[in-house]
Structures are given as C-alpha cells and as structure tokens.
Write a protein that holds these residues in place. Structure first.
Motif, short mmCIF file in Angstrom:
data_model
loop_
_atom_site.label_atom_id
_atom_site.label_comp_id
_atom_site.label_asym_id
_atom_site.label_seq_id
_atom_site.Cartn_x
_atom_site.Cartn_y
_atom_site.Cartn_z
N GLY A 150 -1.56 -55.94 -9.35
CA GLY A 150 -2.83 -55.28 -9.06
C GLY A 150 -2.96 -54.87 -7.61
N PRO A 151 -4.11 -54.25 -7.27
CA PRO A 151 -4.25 -53.60 -5.96
C PRO A 151 -4.60 -54.53 -4.80
CG PRO A 151 -6.20 -53.21 -7.29
CD PRO A 151 -5.23 -53.95 -8.18
N GLY A 152 -4.99 -55.76 -5.05
CA GLY A 152 -5.31 -56.59 -3.88
C GLY A 152 -6.08 -57.87 -4.17
N VAL A 159 4.93 -57.31 -7.80
CA VAL A 159 4.80 -56.15 -6.91
C VAL A 159 3.39 -55.59 -6.96
CG1 VAL A 159 7.25 -55.54 -7.08
CG2 VAL A 159 5.63 -54.52 -8.68
N LEU A 160 2.97 -54.95 -5.89
CA LEU A 160 1.59 -54.45 -5.79
C LEU A 160 1.29 -53.38 -6.84
CD1 LEU A 160 1.23 -54.17 -1.91
CD2 LEU A 160 0.22 -55.88 -3.40
N GLY A 161 0.08 -53.41 -7.33
CA GLY A 161 -0.36 -52.39 -8.28
C GLY A 161 0.38 -52.50 -9.59
N ASP A 162 0.88 -51.38 -10.06
CA ASP A 162 1.69 -51.34 -11.28
C ASP A 162 3.15 -51.13 -10.88
OD1 ASP A 162 1.55 -50.79 -14.44
OD2 ASP A 162 3.09 -49.53 -13.51
N PRO A 163 4.09 -51.82 -11.56
CA PRO A 163 5.49 -51.72 -11.11
C PRO A 163 6.13 -50.36 -11.32
CG PRO A 163 5.34 -53.01 -13.13
CD PRO A 163 3.93 -52.74 -12.68
N ALA A 164 5.59 -49.54 -12.23
CA ALA A 164 6.28 -48.30 -12.55
C ALA A 164 5.85 -47.13 -11.66
CB ALA A 164 6.06 -47.96 -14.02
N PHE A 165 4.84 -47.34 -10.84
CA PHE A 165 4.34 -46.23 -10.01
C PHE A 165 4.61 -46.47 -8.53
CE2 PHE A 165 2.34 -45.11 -13.89
CZ PHE A 165 2.16 -43.74 -13.82
N TYR A 166 5.54 -45.67 -8.00
CA TYR A 166 5.85 -45.67 -6.56
C TYR A 166 6.09 -47.10 -6.06
CZ TYR A 166 3.68 -41.12 -7.20
OH TYR A 166 3.36 -39.88 -7.66
N SER A 167 6.87 -47.85 -6.82
CA SER A 167 6.97 -49.27 -6.49
C SER A 167 8.26 -49.64 -5.77
CB SER A 167 6.86 -50.07 -7.79
OG SER A 167 7.19 -51.40 -7.56
N THR A 168 8.18 -50.73 -5.03
CA THR A 168 9.31 -51.29 -4.30
C THR A 168 10.43 -51.78 -5.22
OG1 THR A 168 7.82 -53.18 -4.23
CG2 THR A 168 8.33 -52.13 -2.14
N VAL A 172 -2.74 -53.52 -12.74
CA VAL A 172 -3.79 -52.55 -12.41
C VAL A 172 -3.30 -51.74 -11.22
CG1 VAL A 172 -6.15 -52.27 -11.60
CG2 VAL A 172 -5.61 -54.10 -13.24
N SER A 173 -3.18 -50.44 -11.41
CA SER A 173 -2.65 -49.59 -10.34
C SER A 173 -3.76 -49.05 -9.46
CB SER A 173 -1.89 -48.41 -10.95
OG SER A 173 -1.47 -47.54 -9.93
N SER A 174 -3.44 -48.86 -8.18
CA SER A 174 -4.40 -48.22 -7.27
C SER A 174 -4.74 -46.82 -7.78
CB SER A 174 -3.81 -48.13 -5.86
OG SER A 174 -2.62 -47.37 -5.85
N ILE A 175 -3.82 -46.25 -8.58
CA ILE A 175 -4.02 -44.88 -9.09
C ILE A 175 -5.21 -44.81 -10.05
CG2 ILE A 175 -2.93 -43.09 -10.54
CD1 ILE A 175 -0.24 -44.05 -9.26
N THR A 176 -5.50 -45.90 -10.75
CA THR A 176 -6.70 -45.91 -11.60
C THR A 176 -7.84 -46.71 -10.95
OG1 THR A 176 -5.74 -47.74 -12.86
CG2 THR A 176 -5.55 -45.55 -13.81
C1 LIG Z 1 4.26 -47.68 -2.48
S1 LIG Z 1 2.73 -47.20 -3.23
C2 LIG Z 1 2.51 -48.49 -4.36
C3 LIG Z 1 1.58 -48.11 -5.49
C4 LIG Z 1 1.41 -49.27 -6.46
N1 LIG Z 1 2.63 -49.52 -7.22
C5 LIG Z 1 0.25 -49.04 -7.41
O1 LIG Z 1 0.47 -48.93 -8.64
O2 LIG Z 1 -0.88 -49.02 -6.94
C6 LIG Z 1 1.61 -47.60 -1.93
C7 LIG Z 1 0.41 -46.69 -1.91
O3 LIG Z 1 -0.47 -47.03 -2.96
C8 LIG Z 1 -1.83 -46.94 -2.53
N2 LIG Z 1 -2.45 -48.27 -2.61
C9 LIG Z 1 -1.88 -49.38 -3.16
N3 LIG Z 1 -2.74 -50.43 -3.13
C10 LIG Z 1 -3.87 -49.97 -2.56
C11 LIG Z 1 -5.12 -50.55 -2.24
N4 LIG Z 1 -5.37 -51.83 -2.50
N5 LIG Z 1 -6.06 -49.79 -1.67
C12 LIG Z 1 -5.83 -48.49 -1.41
N6 LIG Z 1 -4.67 -47.86 -1.66
C13 LIG Z 1 -3.70 -48.59 -2.24
C14 LIG Z 1 -1.79 -46.40 -1.12
O4 LIG Z 1 -1.88 -45.00 -1.20
C15 LIG Z 1 -0.41 -46.81 -0.65
O5 LIG Z 1 0.05 -45.93 0.36
#
Ligand SMILES: C[S@@+](CC[C@H](N)C(=O)[O-])C[C@H]1O[C@@H](n2cnc3c(N)ncnc32)[C@H](O)[C@@H]1O
Length: 201
Positions: free
Chosen positions: A8-10, A84-93, A116-120
C-alpha cells in the motif's frame, strides 16, 4: 516460495488482510527500504535489502544478484515475502529482481499479491472521481492500455492490433471463485461485466 506483496501507499492499515496474514506467517520478510520497513512494522520485523537509487546498471545488477541470493536461501525451503510500496505490478522496485530470480533460481516458485496502489488511492485522498478515460504515466512513452467495461474482447483485440498493440490479456471476475484469465489466443467473443483487459504495444 517468494511472494512479492504490495504493502500500500504508506499507512500500515492499508495493507490487505491477505497481506497482513502473509507478513505474519512468512519465514522471512524483506523490504526495499526504511519506509517499507516502517509500514510493515506493526506486523513483522523486516530486513532491508539494498535497492540502490541509481542509473548505474552495473551497481543495480550487483545488488539484485545479492538480493536474490539472500531471498533464495529462505525461499528454497520456506516462504520469503518481499514487501514493496503500493502495488507490485505498477512501476515497482521488484521487476528487475523478479527477472534475476527467474534466471538464477527458476526452481523457486514466485507469485504476486496486489496492494493498494497510489494510482488509485490518490483519488480518495483528493476527493476526485475518475469516470472517463485516464492516462497514468511516469513520463516514458505510452505502451500499455488498461480497459474496463469491455463487452466484446475479441473485437477489441482486433481493433487494438490495428493500432499497434501486440500483447493482450483478460481477467474476468478476478479473485472470485469463478475467476478466469484469458491469453490472446483464448480471447472470448463476449465477457462478464466484471472484466479487465490489458494490452501492450
Ligand atoms: C516507483 S513508483 C511506485 C508506485 C507503486 N508501486 C504504487 O503502486 O503506488 C513511485 C511513485 O509512486 C507515487 N507514490 C507512491 N506512493 C505514494 C504516496 N504515498 N503518496 C504519493 N505518491 C506516491 C509517486 O508518484 C512516486 O514517485
């Protein structure tokens, strides 16, 4: 087994129930940095791996080789989770690590668990509703397309192929008891309303 889990995002509370179970039951949890370590900390004490933030491919490759060796030690006989942060399939490490794992350790089973991705998530945070076509981009050239509400998948594939798209997938009723996934060759004439199509150029 290696499970790459989206955390998830944080907020630790935005880890899914399945994610929390995986974290608690894993033989070892790895994370790519201190932010991810903090997010998973209510569930588990994770080990931080080295994911260098650099364009130096030599350094990245070395780090991934080391990370994969560390993970393989656990994943060979137990369950290793990489959070991994957010969702693993989107722009992930994880993507580079996934490739090295499949090349060096093809015998180790791997799977992805969504997060939960930052994208949604951003839309709830900003209080905006997305109801029409949307472009999600990291600034690189657009090559992927995600389609909701597809009614006639095979027709859509033909249409998209003429626009330069080459790779297709469809998932119907995902994560439900009657889930079905389709490759391009299996693309049905019609599909359930609960379907998502993916296309790549
Ligand atoms: C390498 S991508 C990882 C995305 C991640 N896998 C996801 O699904 O959210 C990093 C980018 O995701 C966005 N991002 C990820 N977490 C965020 C958050 N908690 N708040 C705002 N933007 C976030 C930012 O644009 C950041 O530059």
């Amino acid at each position: 087994m290696l499970v790459v889990l989206g955390i998830g995002p944080g907020d630790s509370g935005l880890i899914t129930v399945r994610g929390a179970e995986l974290l608690r039951n894993a033989d070892k949890v790895f994370v790519p940095g201190n932010l991810a370590k903090k997010i998973v900390s209510p569930y588990v004490e994770a080990e931080v791996l080295n994911f260098p933030m650099t364009d130096d491919t030599e350094r990245i490759n070395q780090a991934m080789e080391m990370n994969c060796a560390t993970i393989a030690e656990v994943a060979r006989s137990g369950t290793a989770v990489l959070g991994v942060l957010g969702d693993p399939a989107f722009y992930s490490t994880y993507a580079r690590l996934w490739t090295v794992m499949s090349e060096r350790y093809p015998d180790i089973e791997r799977r992805l668990e969504p997060g939960v991705s930052s994208i949604t998530a951003f839309a709830s945070r900003l209080g905006v509703a997305v109801r029409s076509g949307v472009l999600v981009t990291d600034g690189s050239e657009q090559e992927c397309l995600v389609l909701l509400k597809v009614k006639r998948p095979r027709e859509k594939v033909d249409d998209l192929r003429s626009q330069g798209y080459k790779e297709f997938g469809l998932v119907e009723r995902m994560y439900m008891d009657d889930e079905r996934t389709y490759t391009e060759a299996e693309m049905p004439e019609s599909c359930d309303y609960m379907s998502v199509m993916f296309a790549r150029k």
